[in-house]
Design an enzyme around this catalytic site. Sequence first.
Site, mmCIF file in Angstrom:
data_model
loop_
_atom_site.group_PDB
_atom_site.id
_atom_site.type_symbol
_atom_site.label_atom_id
_atom_site.label_comp_id
_atom_site.label_asym_id
_atom_site.label_seq_id
_atom_site.Cartn_x
_atom_site.Cartn_y
_atom_site.Cartn_z
ATOM 1 N N ASN A 280 -1.560 5.851 -4.312
ATOM 2 C CA ASN A 280 -0.367 5.377 -4.718
ATOM 3 C C ASN A 280 -0.794 4.102 -5.859
ATOM 4 O OD1 ASN A 280 -3.051 3.679 -4.095
ATOM 5 N ND2 ASN A 280 -2.052 2.946 -1.630
ATOM 6 N N THR B 21 0.540 -0.843 -0.075
ATOM 7 C CA THR B 21 0.064 0.030 -0.020
ATOM 8 C C THR B 21 0.870 0.714 -0.495
ATOM 9 O OG1 THR B 21 -1.662 -1.293 1.214
ATOM 10 C CG2 THR B 21 -2.067 1.017 1.028
ATOM 11 N N HIS C 255 -5.139 0.044 -7.366
ATOM 12 C CA HIS C 255 -5.390 -0.817 -6.574
ATOM 13 C C HIS C 255 -5.371 -2.356 -7.526
ATOM 14 C CE1 HIS C 255 -9.754 -2.374 -4.271
ATOM 15 N NE2 HIS C 255 -9.678 -2.738 -5.424
HETATM 16 P P1 DAT Z 1 -4.737 -1.643 -0.216
HETATM 17 O O1 DAT Z 1 -5.097 -0.468 -1.197
HETATM 18 O O2 DAT Z 1 -2.642 -1.862 -0.353
HETATM 19 O O3 DAT Z 1 -5.570 -2.882 -0.496
HETATM 20 P P2 DAT Z 1 -6.049 -0.572 1.872
HETATM 21 O O4 DAT Z 1 -7.436 -1.935 2.015
HETATM 22 O O5 DAT Z 1 -5.942 -1.142 3.158
HETATM 23 O O6 DAT Z 1 -4.917 -0.500 1.237
HETATM 24 O O7 DAT Z 1 -6.610 1.199 2.059
HETATM 25 C C1 DAT Z 1 -7.325 1.544 0.606
HETATM 26 C C2 DAT Z 1 -6.564 2.534 0.284
HETATM 27 O O8 DAT Z 1 -6.889 3.731 1.366
HETATM 28 C C3 DAT Z 1 -5.439 2.652 -0.202
HETATM 29 O O9 DAT Z 1 -4.768 2.192 -1.214
HETATM 30 C C4 DAT Z 1 -5.046 4.005 0.190
HETATM 31 C C5 DAT Z 1 -5.547 4.297 1.629
HETATM 32 N N1 DAT Z 1 -4.723 4.237 3.273
HETATM 33 C C6 DAT Z 1 -5.079 3.211 3.083
HETATM 34 N N2 DAT Z 1 -4.165 3.720 4.713
HETATM 35 C C7 DAT Z 1 -3.894 4.510 4.649
HETATM 36 C C8 DAT Z 1 -3.143 5.639 5.530
HETATM 37 N N3 DAT Z 1 -3.065 5.680 6.842
HETATM 38 N N4 DAT Z 1 -3.208 6.780 5.455
HETATM 39 C C9 DAT Z 1 -3.720 7.509 4.282
HETATM 40 N N5 DAT Z 1 -3.901 6.513 3.368
HETATM 41 C C10 DAT Z 1 -4.636 5.250 3.077
HETATM 42 MG MG MG Z 2 -8.083 -3.449 0.027
#
Ligand code: DAT
Ligand code: MG
Length: 140
Positions: free
Chosen positions: A114, A93, A117
């Site tokens: 980032n 992430t 997705h």
């Molecule tokens: P992923 O996209 O790797 O599955 P996730 O499902 O935990 O990650 O979170 C969804 C999205 O939310 C992630 O791509 C970016 C944002 N995000 C997650 N954690 C965050 C944080 N601590 N601060 C800011 N944005 C965050």
């Molecule tokens: Mg996710």
Amino acid sequence: MAVERTFAIIKPDAVKAGHSGEILSAIHAAGLAIRAMRLVRLTPRICQGFYHEHVGKGFYPELEAFMTEGPVVILCLEGEGAILRWRDLMGPTDPAKAPEGSLRKRFGTHIGRNATHGSDRAESAAFEVGYFFSQAFDLV
Ligand code: DAT
Ligand code: MG
């Protein structure tokens, strides 16, 4: 390993920066097939439904503002072990923790922006593909 379908997004930062083509090239190079693809602009309501597991978390308002700020490319990808393979291509992430060559390292700027997705497991892949694509009209 079984043939799987997963859901992918080229996020607004990567679309705006002109990285869609390179990301699609990486998908082709990895041998993942594109079963559906469309350029769309998410609304807050659509974003809330998609990220339902994150609504209410501290970072959610920032996530919604980002995901609705411009067009995104939504995709259904298919291949052997597609869910994990697409997650591996993206990297973790946080782009700062992503390995060299991964898409989030190459095209992401920080955890909130980032670039891509990918569904994290079979249940979310089924939900996310079905949330955006119709079996009858979109999936080829
Ligand atoms: P992923 O996209 O790797 O599955 P996730 O499902 O935990 O990650 O979170 C969804 C999205 O939310 C992630 O791509 C970016 C944002 N995000 C997650 N954690 C965050 C944080 N601590 N601060 C800011 N944005 C965050
Ligand atoms: Mg996710």
